[in-house]
Enzyme design. Structure first.
Site, PDB file in Angstrom:
ATOM      1  N   ASP A  93      -9.725  -5.580 -24.195  1.00 45.93           N
ATOM      2  CA  ASP A  93      -9.513  -6.881 -24.835  1.00 45.93           C
ATOM      3  C   ASP A  93      -8.581  -6.721 -26.026  1.00 45.93           C
ATOM      4  O   ASP A  93      -8.278  -5.593 -26.440  1.00 45.93           O
ATOM      5  CB  ASP A  93     -10.859  -7.498 -25.262  1.00 45.93           C
ATOM      6  CG  ASP A  93     -11.755  -6.526 -26.014  1.00 45.93           C
ATOM      7  OD1 ASP A  93     -11.262  -5.456 -26.427  1.00 45.93           O
ATOM      8  OD2 ASP A  93     -12.944  -6.823 -26.188  1.00 45.93           O
ATOM      9  N   ASP A 146     -24.647 -10.650 -29.454  1.00 47.72           N
ATOM     10  CA  ASP A 146     -24.961 -11.812 -28.607  1.00 47.72           C
ATOM     11  C   ASP A 146     -24.845 -11.486 -27.118  1.00 47.72           C
ATOM     12  O   ASP A 146     -24.839 -12.386 -26.283  1.00 47.72           O
ATOM     13  CB  ASP A 146     -24.043 -12.985 -28.971  1.00 47.72           C
ATOM     14  CG  ASP A 146     -22.554 -12.652 -28.791  1.00 47.72           C
ATOM     15  OD1 ASP A 146     -22.233 -11.537 -28.318  1.00 47.72           O
ATOM     16  OD2 ASP A 146     -21.710 -13.511 -29.112  1.00 47.72           O
ATOM     17  N   HIS A 206     -22.231 -10.024 -25.630  1.00 45.19           N
ATOM     18  CA  HIS A 206     -20.890 -10.073 -25.035  1.00 45.19           C
ATOM     19  C   HIS A 206     -20.402  -8.691 -24.629  1.00 45.19           C
ATOM     20  O   HIS A 206     -20.781  -7.681 -25.218  1.00 45.19           O
ATOM     21  CB  HIS A 206     -19.873 -10.809 -25.933  1.00 45.19           C
ATOM     22  CG  HIS A 206     -19.412 -10.095 -27.157  1.00 45.19           C
ATOM     23  ND1 HIS A 206     -19.566 -10.597 -28.422  1.00 45.19           N
ATOM     24  CD2 HIS A 206     -18.736  -8.929 -27.321  1.00 45.19           C
ATOM     25  CE1 HIS A 206     -19.020  -9.776 -29.300  1.00 45.19           C
ATOM     26  NE2 HIS A 206     -18.517  -8.747 -28.654  1.00 45.19           N
ATOM     27  N   GLU A 222     -17.682 -14.032 -24.462  1.00 45.67           N
ATOM     28  CA  GLU A 222     -18.778 -14.575 -25.250  1.00 45.67           C
ATOM     29  C   GLU A 222     -19.804 -15.255 -24.336  1.00 45.67           C
ATOM     30  O   GLU A 222     -19.522 -15.492 -23.152  1.00 45.67           O
ATOM     31  CB  GLU A 222     -18.214 -15.571 -26.274  1.00 45.67           C
ATOM     32  CG  GLU A 222     -17.293 -14.935 -27.318  1.00 45.67           C
ATOM     33  CD  GLU A 222     -18.040 -14.138 -28.390  1.00 45.67           C
ATOM     34  OE1 GLU A 222     -19.115 -13.582 -28.103  1.00 45.67           O
ATOM     35  OE2 GLU A 222     -17.523 -14.054 -29.524  1.00 45.67           O
TER      36      GLU A 222
HETATM   37  C1  GLP Z   1     -16.098  -6.204 -30.262  1.00 42.76           C
HETATM   38  C2  GLP Z   1     -15.424  -5.683 -29.004  1.00 42.76           C
HETATM   39  C3  GLP Z   1     -16.442  -5.284 -27.964  1.00 42.76           C
HETATM   40  C4  GLP Z   1     -17.503  -4.404 -28.608  1.00 42.76           C
HETATM   41  C5  GLP Z   1     -18.214  -5.177 -29.675  1.00 42.76           C
HETATM   42  C6  GLP Z   1     -19.337  -4.409 -30.337  1.00 42.76           C
HETATM   43  O1  GLP Z   1     -16.445  -7.541 -30.170  1.00 42.76           O
HETATM   44  N1  GLP Z   1     -14.531  -6.632 -28.431  1.00 42.76           N
HETATM   45  O2  GLP Z   1     -15.790  -4.595 -26.898  1.00 42.76           O
HETATM   46  O3  GLP Z   1     -18.405  -3.965 -27.630  1.00 42.76           O
HETATM   47  O4  GLP Z   1     -17.248  -5.508 -30.656  1.00 42.76           O
HETATM   48  O5  GLP Z   1     -18.843  -3.633 -31.389  1.00 42.76           O
HETATM   49  P1  GLP Z   1     -19.625  -2.469 -32.087  1.00 42.76           P
HETATM   50  O6  GLP Z   1     -19.667  -1.363 -31.121  1.00 42.76           O
HETATM   51  O7  GLP Z   1     -18.816  -2.127 -33.300  1.00 42.76           O
HETATM   52  O8  GLP Z   1     -20.974  -2.998 -32.411  1.00 42.76           O
END
Ligand code: GLP
Length: 261
Positions: free
Chosen positions: A67, A136, A138, A143
């Site tokens: 992404d 959440d 995702h 989302e």
């Molecule tokens: C972002 C990324 C996701 C990731 C999420 C969780 O939103 N787009 O791919 O899984 O963050 O991040 P973290 O691992 O820092 O909690």
């Protein structure tokens, strides 16, 4: 879906790095789908150590992005392209020429999304997709209530995700873009192996909904239940709300070693 409960984040990093190493031994030009965020960093560190020691050869490996923020210049330090260059490509000695990613700066965003879908298909698809999970539920930037068959497209972030990610922008939520492009859930489900890593108590509800809840768009990660080879790796804290934790522990402890994850 297989659930592997590891003692801590470093243990998760080692386990997944081993799975990637194994994949590259069998398929040196494998396409590795990578995620951003804090969670996958122990995986990249463990892999980089194996590259430095000569245990893993990444010279033919390819990297695919999950992404991207829309509107951040590609050289912005927090564009996911920059983050992946810093955290993945450089430590793993993989050149940018082996990198596939959507163009978050394109004027024609739908065109850039379609081009990325074509590039993934032309590369033969993703062999192993590493995923984190949002609080959440995702995955990528899909989302809640994203279509379970969605393809790469533009999405609007929830305020929760923007505030979760503000820490990468000096704590200023106003600096976090509103829009992103993300592989869709349908795109993600086409990878041959999905490996989701979740660490910390803040992810415990999302992990429980992913693994033990219904398959439902309200928890995008629950779509992993539809995949024939999905592995959820959690530390103790992220696993703390799993009712079936004793079964998952028993099952993994008795798994034949040759199977890997
Ligand atoms: C972002 C990324 C996701 C990731 C999420 C969780 O939103 N787009 O791919 O899984 O963050 O991040 P973290 O691992 O820092 O909690």
């Amino acid at each position: 879906m297989e659930v592997v409960i590891v003692p801590d984040a470093a243990g998760g990093g080692e386990l997944i790095a081993e799975a990637v190493a194994r994949l590259l031994r069998h398929k040196p030009d494998a396409v590795l789908g990578v995620a951003t965020g804090s969670t996958p960093l122990p995986v990249y560190r463990a892999l980089a150590a194996r590259v430095r020691s000569g245990e893993v050869d990444t010279s033919r490996a390819r990297i695919a992005q999950l992404d991207e923020y829309v509107g951040l210049p590609a050289d912005h330090p927090e564009s996911y392209r920059s983050v992946l260059r810093r955290e993945v490509l450089e430590p793993l000695a993989i050149p940018m020429s082996a990198f596939l990613g959507p163009d978050g700066t394109a004027e024609d965003v739908p065109g850039a999304c379609a081009a990325y879908e074509r590039a993934l298909a032309a590369a033969g698809g993703v062999d192993l997709q590493l995923l984190g999970i949002g609080t959440d539920g995702h995955i990528g930037f899909n989302e809640p209530c994203s279509s379970l068959t969605s393809r790469t497209r533009i999405k609007t972030l929830t305020e929760q995700t923007r505030s979760d990610n503000a820490r990468f922008f000096g704590g200023d939520v106003a600096q976090v873009p509103q829009h992103v492009v993300t592989q869709g859930i349908g795109t993600i489900l086409e990878a041959r192996h999905l490996v989701l890593l979740a660490t910390g108590e803040g992810k415990a509800d999302a992990v429980a909904a992913t693994v033990e809840g219904p398959v439902a768009a309200i928890c995008p990660a629950s779509a992993l239940q539809l995949h024939p080879h999905a592995t959820v790796v959690t530390d103790e804290a992220a696993a703390s709300k799993l009712k079936l934790a004793p079964y998952f522990r028993h099952s993994y402890a008795n798994k034949p070693g040759w199977q890997g994850i």
